[in-house]
Design an enzyme around this catalytic site. Structure first.
Site, PDB file in Angstrom:
ATOM      1  N   ALA A  29       0.831  -1.207   0.000  1.00 28.34           N
ATOM      2  CA  ALA A  29       0.000   0.000   0.000  1.00 28.34           C
ATOM      3  C   ALA A  29       0.867   1.258   0.000  1.00 28.34           C
ATOM      4  CB  ALA A  29      -0.929   0.010   1.216  1.00 28.34           C
ATOM      5  N   PHE A  31       4.258   3.565  -1.767  1.00 28.96           N
ATOM      6  CA  PHE A  31       4.486   4.214  -3.071  1.00 28.96           C
ATOM      7  C   PHE A  31       4.905   3.205  -4.148  1.00 28.96           C
ATOM      8  CE2 PHE A  31       8.164   6.570  -5.259  1.00 28.96           C
ATOM      9  CZ  PHE A  31       7.388   6.974  -6.340  1.00 28.96           C
ATOM     10  N   LYS A  54       1.115  -2.736   7.009  1.00 26.42           N
ATOM     11  CA  LYS A  54       0.774  -2.259   8.355  1.00 26.42           C
ATOM     12  C   LYS A  54      -0.040  -0.964   8.310  1.00 26.42           C
ATOM     13  CE  LYS A  54       3.396  -1.158  12.571  1.00 26.42           C
ATOM     14  NZ  LYS A  54       4.768  -1.000  13.089  1.00 26.42           N
ATOM     15  N   THR A 148      18.090  -0.462  -1.649  1.00 24.19           N
ATOM     16  CA  THR A 148      18.277   0.917  -2.132  1.00 24.19           C
ATOM     17  C   THR A 148      19.733   1.219  -2.469  1.00 24.19           C
ATOM     18  OG1 THR A 148      18.230   3.203  -1.341  1.00 24.19           O
ATOM     19  CG2 THR A 148      18.356   1.535   0.340  1.00 24.19           C
ATOM     20  N   ASP A 149      19.935   2.204  -3.346  1.00 24.43           N
ATOM     21  CA  ASP A 149      21.305   2.653  -3.643  1.00 24.43           C
ATOM     22  C   ASP A 149      21.958   3.309  -2.425  1.00 24.43           C
ATOM     23  OD1 ASP A 149      19.846   5.044  -3.639  1.00 24.43           O
ATOM     24  OD2 ASP A 149      20.499   5.688  -5.631  1.00 24.43           O
ATOM     25  N   GLU A 150      21.135   3.645  -1.410  1.00 26.58           N
ATOM     26  CA  GLU A 150      21.714   4.328  -0.246  1.00 26.58           C
ATOM     27  C   GLU A 150      22.635   3.413   0.568  1.00 26.58           C
ATOM     28  OE1 GLU A 150      19.323   7.162   1.801  1.00 26.58           O
ATOM     29  OE2 GLU A 150      17.957   7.384   0.111  1.00 26.58           O
ATOM     30  N   TYR A 172      18.394   4.992   8.268  1.00 28.80           N
ATOM     31  CA  TYR A 172      17.600   4.331   7.226  1.00 28.80           C
ATOM     32  C   TYR A 172      18.485   3.397   6.400  1.00 28.80           C
ATOM     33  CZ  TYR A 172      15.542   3.717   2.577  1.00 28.80           C
ATOM     34  OH  TYR A 172      15.112   3.175   1.389  1.00 28.80           O
ATOM     35  N   LYS A 176      18.526  -0.761   5.998  1.00 30.00           N
ATOM     36  CA  LYS A 176      18.379  -1.445   4.706  1.00 30.00           C
ATOM     37  C   LYS A 176      19.579  -2.365   4.455  1.00 30.00           C
ATOM     38  CE  LYS A 176      15.476  -1.075   2.254  1.00 30.00           C
ATOM     39  NZ  LYS A 176      14.132  -1.745   2.258  1.00 30.00           N
ATOM     40  N   LEU A 212      11.253  14.684  -1.486  1.00 35.19           N
ATOM     41  CA  LEU A 212      11.649  15.929  -2.163  1.00 35.19           C
ATOM     42  C   LEU A 212      10.705  16.367  -3.293  1.00 35.19           C
ATOM     43  CD1 LEU A 212      13.907  18.186  -2.685  1.00 35.19           C
ATOM     44  CD2 LEU A 212      14.734  16.635  -4.448  1.00 35.19           C
ATOM     45  N   ARG A 295      20.619  18.435   5.831  1.00 39.97           N
ATOM     46  CA  ARG A 295      20.397  17.203   6.604  1.00 39.97           C
ATOM     47  C   ARG A 295      21.748  16.735   7.133  1.00 39.97           C
ATOM     48  NH1 ARG A 295      18.390  12.645   2.666  1.00 39.97           N
ATOM     49  NH2 ARG A 295      16.297  13.245   3.260  1.00 39.97           N
TER      50      ARG A 295
HETATM   51  N1  LIG Z   1      11.362   5.623  -2.567  1.00 43.57           N
HETATM   52  C1  LIG Z   1      12.587   5.428  -3.018  1.00 43.57           C
HETATM   53  O1  LIG Z   1      13.197   6.338  -3.603  1.00 43.57           O
HETATM   54  C2  LIG Z   1      13.247   4.083  -2.861  1.00 43.57           C
HETATM   55  C3  LIG Z   1      14.406   3.826  -3.597  1.00 43.57           C
HETATM   56  C4  LIG Z   1      14.996   2.553  -3.464  1.00 43.57           C
HETATM   57  C5  LIG Z   1      14.462   1.612  -2.630  1.00 43.57           C
HETATM   58  N2  LIG Z   1      13.334   1.900  -1.909  1.00 43.57           N
HETATM   59  C6  LIG Z   1      12.777   0.856  -1.051  1.00 43.57           C
HETATM   60  O2  LIG Z   1      11.551   0.478  -1.654  1.00 43.57           O
HETATM   61  C7  LIG Z   1      10.631   0.054  -0.657  1.00 43.57           C
HETATM   62  C8  LIG Z   1       9.340   0.820  -0.794  1.00 43.57           C
HETATM   63  O3  LIG Z   1       9.622   2.208  -0.667  1.00 43.57           O
HETATM   64  P1  LIG Z   1       8.461   3.286  -0.770  1.00 43.57           P
HETATM   65  O4  LIG Z   1       9.086   4.547  -1.206  1.00 43.57           O
HETATM   66  O5  LIG Z   1       7.342   2.709  -1.533  1.00 43.57           O
HETATM   67  O6  LIG Z   1       8.059   3.420   0.768  1.00 43.57           O
HETATM   68  P2  LIG Z   1       6.704   3.901   1.433  1.00 43.57           P
HETATM   69  O7  LIG Z   1       7.091   4.502   2.731  1.00 43.57           O
HETATM   70  O8  LIG Z   1       5.891   4.702   0.469  1.00 43.57           O
HETATM   71  O9  LIG Z   1       5.901   2.553   1.676  1.00 43.57           O
HETATM   72  C9  LIG Z   1       6.262   1.632   2.653  1.00 43.57           C
HETATM   73  C10 LIG Z   1       5.055   0.755   2.929  1.00 43.57           C
HETATM   74  O10 LIG Z   1       5.435  -0.239   3.886  1.00 43.57           O
HETATM   75  C11 LIG Z   1       4.426  -0.316   4.875  1.00 43.57           C
HETATM   76  N3  LIG Z   1       5.060  -0.771   6.117  1.00 43.57           N
HETATM   77  C12 LIG Z   1       5.968  -0.113   6.888  1.00 43.57           C
HETATM   78  N4  LIG Z   1       6.332  -0.862   7.932  1.00 43.57           N
HETATM   79  C13 LIG Z   1       5.654  -2.043   7.820  1.00 43.57           C
HETATM   80  C14 LIG Z   1       5.626  -3.227   8.577  1.00 43.57           C
HETATM   81  N5  LIG Z   1       6.355  -3.367   9.699  1.00 43.57           N
HETATM   82  N6  LIG Z   1       4.830  -4.239   8.170  1.00 43.57           N
HETATM   83  C15 LIG Z   1       4.076  -4.103   7.048  1.00 43.57           C
HETATM   84  N7  LIG Z   1       4.057  -3.007   6.301  1.00 43.57           N
HETATM   85  C16 LIG Z   1       4.853  -1.980   6.661  1.00 43.57           C
HETATM   86  C17 LIG Z   1       3.854   1.086   4.976  1.00 43.57           C
HETATM   87  O11 LIG Z   1       2.542   1.084   5.545  1.00 43.57           O
HETATM   88  C18 LIG Z   1       3.861   1.501   3.511  1.00 43.57           C
HETATM   89  O12 LIG Z   1       2.679   1.111   2.858  1.00 43.57           O
HETATM   90  C19 LIG Z   1      11.318   0.284   0.693  1.00 43.57           C
HETATM   91  O13 LIG Z   1      11.852  -0.944   1.128  1.00 43.57           O
HETATM   92  C20 LIG Z   1      12.429   1.275   0.362  1.00 43.57           C
HETATM   93  O14 LIG Z   1      13.523   1.090   1.240  1.00 43.57           O
HETATM   94  C21 LIG Z   1      12.712   3.125  -2.010  1.00 43.57           C
END
Ligand SMILES: NC(=O)c1ccc[n+]([C@@H]2O[C@H](COP(=O)([O-])OP(=O)(O)OC[C@H]3O[C@@H](n4cnc5c(N)ncnc54)[C@H](O)[C@@H]3O)[C@@H](O)[C@H]2O)c1
Length: 362
Positions: A29, A31, A54, A148-150, A172, A176, A212, A295
């Protein structure tokens, strides 16, 4: 080479040979997870998805509304509200699927600096619970960890490759990295079938407005100040969200167990240039920008080499100009969605993160 979208060759009825027909998508649910769910259900008939989420402040069932609006797709989606750190719930769901894709995480670096604990619980304990469930399930589902690339830390020059040293610099990124290391240990020690993806900075529709691009778009729509960290010369490698989802899907289906794959955007931009493009598209002035205190530990640059995944037949296809225009237009057209995301404890968070910074901005 397939294009950036979920592989169009696999459209239509799921083949009997399709090994990943029943999926558990955690964080579905959020992004990127919701984009994955929407794209796979729309493009791959026969695939069934259970979402475990969650519903933290970042999770939003409305992100799955396009699936709910289509009865055929809705019938292939099951939603379970729950925590990946909950052993019983997880064991029950993993028992039924061919693969588990873990998108669930606390995902905002700034919040990990203010309040890191939830990052560790979900990013370490949660990943461990998922791995244990995969290890003990009789049919041994494939596990895909979305990373992630981080994890590479700041990259002053060149491009990170999968076997480079991991040097996370924020709580963070450390969480990861820890999750990835657990995955590796379960492959080596227990023979769990697992792969890891490392995605670039991702942007697109349904992005939480704390990040951002959506923060600046939504603030600019309201003619509010745009708090730009430091000199704004931090460089990011941008990846459009449906490309990221497609890259993950490609690794699920074609990645070798035990391997890690960069899902690179291939678009390197300084933050201030991103802001310039964004303001131009919206027709808003640069005078909205405020240079605020940076930051702590802010990584100056990320850049990844995508050749390992390209050798498997995939690379991102969306240009930054197209992706950014599509993203901004989506936010302009979906004001109720982002206004709802900026409710609840948003004002308290915003004040804590930016209040003092904006009062002392240049
Ligand atoms: N957004 C970015 O730029 C990016 C880049 C690379 C990797 N990622 C990784 O991609 C994944 C998704 O990122 P996003 O940007 O969609 O994040 P987000 O914060 O939009 O979504 C995270 C989702 O995980 C759920 N969640 C959090 N803790 C939970 C738990 N304990 N149990 C069940 N659900 C839980 C939240 O409710 C949410 O729906 C993450 O693992 C992030 O580290 C993100």
């Amino acid at each position: 080479m397939t294009n950036g979208a979920i592989d169009r060759m696999t459209n239509g009825p799921t083949q009997p040979s399709e090994p990943y027909r029943r999926l558990l998508v955690t964080g579905g649910a959020g992004f990127i997870g919701s984009c994955y769910v929407r794209d796979v259900l729309a493009r791959r008939d026969g695939t069934e998805i259970t979402v475990l989420d969650k519903l933290t402040y970042a999770g939003n069932e409305a992100n799955l509304a396009p699936v709910r609006d289509d009865p055929e797709q809705a019938a292939r989606l099951r939603f379970v509200k729950g925590d990946i750190a909950d052993r019983e719930v997880v064991a029950d769901l993993v028992g039924d699927v061919d693969a588990v894709l873990n998108f669930a995480a606390e995902s905002h670096v700034d919040r990990s600096i203010l309040d890191p604990e939830a990052f560790l619980v979900t990013g370490v304990i949660g990943v461990h619970v998922l791995l244990e469930a995969c290890r003990t399930a009789a049919h041994r589902p494939r596990f895909l960890q979305v990373s992630t690339d981080e994890v590479y830390g700041s990259v002053p020059e060149g491009q990170s490759r999968e076997d480079d040293l991991l040097a996370p610099r924020s709580p963070y990124a450390a969480a990861k990295t820890s999750g990835e290391l657990l995955v590796r240990s379960y492959v080596v020690t227990h023979g769990v079938d697992a792969v890891v993806t490392r995605g670039s900075n991702t942007y697109g529709p349904y992005h939480h407005p704390e990040k951002l691009i959506p923060l600046f778009v939504t603030n600019a729509i309201d003619d509010k100040p745009l708090p730009l960290y430091g000199d704004g010369l931090q460089r990011r490698d941008w990846l459009y969200v449906s490309d990221h989802a497609a890259g993950i899907d490609h690794v699920l289906r074609h990645g070798r167990s035990g391997e890690t794959y960069n899902v690179a955007g291939g678009v390197e931009m300084a933050n201030r240039d991103t802001v310039t493009l964004l303001l131009k598209h919206l027709g808003k002035p640069w005078s909205l920008v405020r240079h605020v205190e940076d930051r702590p530990g802010h990584d100056r640059r990320y850049a990844m080499d995508g050749s390992k995944l390209a050798a498997l037949g995939w690379r991102a296809e969306t240009s930054f100009e197209d992706g950014l225009a599509r993203t901004i237009d989506w936010f302009v057209a979906n004001e109720p969605w982002w206004r709802a995301a900026r409710s609840g404890d948003w004002d308290a968070y915003y004040e804590r993160q930016y209040g003092q910074r904006l009062r002392t901005a240049t």
